[in-house]
Design an enzyme around this catalytic site. Structure first.
Site, short mmCIF file in Angstrom:
data_model
loop_
_atom_site.label_atom_id
_atom_site.label_comp_id
_atom_site.label_asym_id
_atom_site.label_seq_id
_atom_site.Cartn_x
_atom_site.Cartn_y
_atom_site.Cartn_z
N ARG B 20 19.26 26.77 47.87
CA ARG B 20 20.62 26.75 47.31
C ARG B 20 20.87 25.43 46.57
NH1 ARG B 20 25.10 25.01 51.84
NH2 ARG B 20 23.71 23.84 53.19
N SER B 47 29.40 25.68 49.48
CA SER B 47 28.23 26.12 50.24
C SER B 47 27.15 26.74 49.35
CB SER B 47 28.65 27.16 51.29
OG SER B 47 29.61 26.61 52.15
N GLU B 68 35.21 39.63 47.40
CA GLU B 68 33.87 39.83 46.85
C GLU B 68 33.77 41.05 45.94
OE1 GLU B 68 34.56 39.26 50.05
OE2 GLU B 68 33.84 37.20 50.25
N ARG B 177 19.93 28.62 52.97
CA ARG B 177 20.68 27.42 53.34
C ARG B 177 19.75 26.36 53.95
NH1 ARG B 177 22.88 25.55 58.27
NH2 ARG B 177 24.79 24.34 57.96
#
Lengths: 293, 323
Positions: B20, B47, B68, B177
């Protein structure tokens, strides 16, 4: 009542001439004839909601929108998104009548290999701006197209047509929130409030209460119109153009099955094709017109 | 393409980077080079790392809030309007929450939307099962028109993101992540639909994607110590699958183990089984999340818990040996 509304809003003069209004009514009538012919030929389809939206679609395609049937990909064209994709027959009829393709193709509706899919497919048919069918998605698409126009410095306008039953989908309200948040003044929505959905009256299946109040609460410029009155439809578009930095919605009161006596306000005609005999009767009611066959 | 440097596996102590992070960096570079690139997020920009793009190009960044479905629909509309949208949120929401929007509004019309989904797999860690997508590869690869990419490290992520921007049509890029070691060789060039042989071997083919690649490289090292020569393939494009490279490795090795941070159903392992059962039936073992949801815990502990370890890959190979 229509005359009163006009008089109140316009000092007694309509935004379009009587002749223009008659011209649009005639186009809507032709679209309705085609809806009957097409769904009868296909043996399936959605006549009820196509008939209820015919006047809005006619006014947009024959008066309002800046489009060029000879150049459907023209970058500066106005865009129309049919979020209630099951009204595709009305849109196809308008596109054919406007010259995007030959009307003889209309009878291929819903056939294998046809460009006229049961619900609009933007990859197949020129003039279709967005594929639709799964309800509730068109307003998000229209928002994106409007944002792109603004970012690219284009002056085009974006129109979108939703159904009242469709407004039960949560995504409609996600998109409604966004359009106002992003101040999409280049966007105008119509809600075809014909009051019926597959399982019955919208009011009974899952009441929306007032869609107008909901849009207003999200920050939209809200109008309520007679969705079968060409003058009011055009006026709504003009009003939307004057409302800067805010999206406009016209909550259009309509009759499902409008124009065909035995289909009007009958929930069964949401998704059922007329038999040849019924189609003949419906076409007689709708008046003269060149047959597709 | 063999690179001996990598034959040792990911070097201990080599810098690790979350994919990411590489995505966030690549987006900014893309933004500078391509005025048509716009970015959308659903309240997770810090994030997903799209916040960097948002800071530099506020006019080309759209935060839809926690919505979303509208994220995907708006991205589709921006593509219809001639732009190149990158839509980001966690993989579990991108592929799950907004599945119908991805299907109807993006994949069906074949629109030029790049879905860059971060926090894929169990290495999300402590947030637990609700935030750990273990089925997104499966969901995305069954959609016609969709290209599915799972980069293995930071270098491949940067290249994949930039390549996707020039690749017409919908693309799903699966990102993580958790920091991962660099596994791509010096001078590597990502191509859509091309798998890379990171290590040659004739005894077993370890076919991996994402974090599975570094696990496979370590396993190959352990197998070498036992006299088993394992080939390691980085299959970063799950769709279209590089059939030639995978079939050829299966032919040479006769045995295949797939490794992925995804359910053993429907992901890379499923895709490889579909391919090989038709083209070159060989014994296959799938290492992945065994048809269960994840749970909270530190990423490395979860990888061990679900068997995503070099040791478990070695066991899978030995189990096949014993056949």
């Amino acid at each position: 009542m229509n005359a009163e509304r006009r008089a109140a809003g316009r000092g007694g003069t309509g935004v379009i001439s009587d002749r223009r209004a008659e011209y649009l009514e005639e186009k809507a009538r032709l679209i309705r004839r085609r809806v009957i012919e097409m769904t009868a030929a296909a043996g399936s389809g959605h006549p009820g909601g196509s008939l209820s939206s015919a006047d809005i679609i006619a006014a947009l395609y024959f008066h309002v929108m800046r489009i060029d049937p000879g150049n459907p990909g023209w970058e500066d064209r106005d865009r129309f998104v049919l979020s209630k994709g099951h009204a595709a027959p009305a849109l196809y009829a308008a596109l054919a009548e406007r010259g995007f393709f030959d009307p003889s193709e209309l009878v291929t509706l819903r056939r294998t290999g046809s460009r006229l899919q049961g619900h609009p497919d933007c990859r197949k048919l020129p003039g279709i701006e967005a594929s639709a069918g799964s309800l509730g998605q068109g307003l998000s698409l229209a928002n994106g197209i409007a944002l792109a126009g603004r970012l690219r410095g284009k002056s085009y306008r974006v129109f979108v047509l939703l159904g009242d039953g469709e407004c039960q989908e949560g995504q409609v309200w996600e998109a409604a929130m966004s359009a106002a948040h992003w101040k999409l003044g280049n966007l105008a929505a119509f809600v075809d409030c014909n009051g019926l959905q597959i399982d019955g009256p919208v009011e009974e299946v899952m009441s929306l209460k007032s869609p107008a109040e909901k849009f207003r609460a999200f920050g939209w410029n809200v109008l309520e119109i007679d969705g079968h009155d060409a003058r009011q439809i055009v006026e709504a578009v003009e009003a939307a153009g004057r409302a800067k930095g805010v999206p406009t919605v016209a909550v259009a009161h309509t009759v499902k099955g409008r124009g065909v006596s035995f289909m009007e306000n009958q929930v069964d005609w949401h998704g059922k094709a007329p038999s040849p005999e019924q189609a003949e009767r419906a076409l007689r009611e709708l008046g003269e017109g060149r047959s597709l066959r | 393409m063999t690179h001996e440097l990598n034959a040792r596996g990911p070097a201990a102590g080599s810098p690790k980077t979350a994919t990411r992070e590489a995505y966030g960096k690549a987006l900014v570079e893309l933004g500078r080079a391509r005025p048509d690139v716009v970015v959308l997020d659903a309240d997770l920009s810090k994030s997903t790392m799209t916040a960097r793009f948002a800071r530099e190009f506020p006019d080309r960044f759209y935060n839809v809030g926690i919505a979303e479905q509208n994220l995907m629909g708006t991205a589709a509309g921006l593509a219809l309007g001639g732009l190149t949208p990158f839509a980001s949120t966690f993989a579990v929401f991108a592929a799950g929450r907004a599945y119908d929007q991805v299907r109807q509004s993006i994949a069906y019309p074949g629109l030029n939307v790049k879905i860059c989904a971060t926090h894929a797999g169990i290495t999300v860690g402590a947030d637990g099962a609700t935030h750990q997508a273990i089925e997104d590869i499966a969901l995305m690869r069954v959609l016609p028109n969709m290209t599915v990419i799972v980069p293995a490290d930071d270098v491949e992520t940067e290249q994949a993101v930039k390549t996707a921007a020039s690749h017409e049509g919908p693309v799903y890029i699966r990102l993580g992540r958790h920091p991962v070691p660099r596994v791509t060789p010096e001078g590597y060039e990502f191509e859509v639909g091309k798998a890379t042989v990171l290590r040659q071997g004739d005894d077993v083919a370890l076919v991996a994607c994402g974090i599975g690649v570094s696990i496979a490289l370590s396993a190959a090292e352990m197998l070498a110590a036992r006299g088993i020569r394992a080939a390691v393939l980085n299959v970063s494009t799950i769709k279209p699958l590089d059939a030639r490279t995978i079939v050829s490795a299966a032919e040479r090795c006769g045995r295949v183990v797939t490794i992925e941070e995804h359910s053993t159903i429907g992901g890379l392992g499923g895709a490889v089984c579909e391919l090989l059962s038709e083209r070159r039936p060989v014994a296959v073992r799938r290492v992945g999340v065994p048809d269960v949801f994840g749970q909270s815990g530190p990423p490395d502990e979860l990888l061990r818990f679900y068997g995503l370890t070099p040791e478990n890959v070695v066991s899978a190979v030995e189990e096949m040996e014993g056949r």
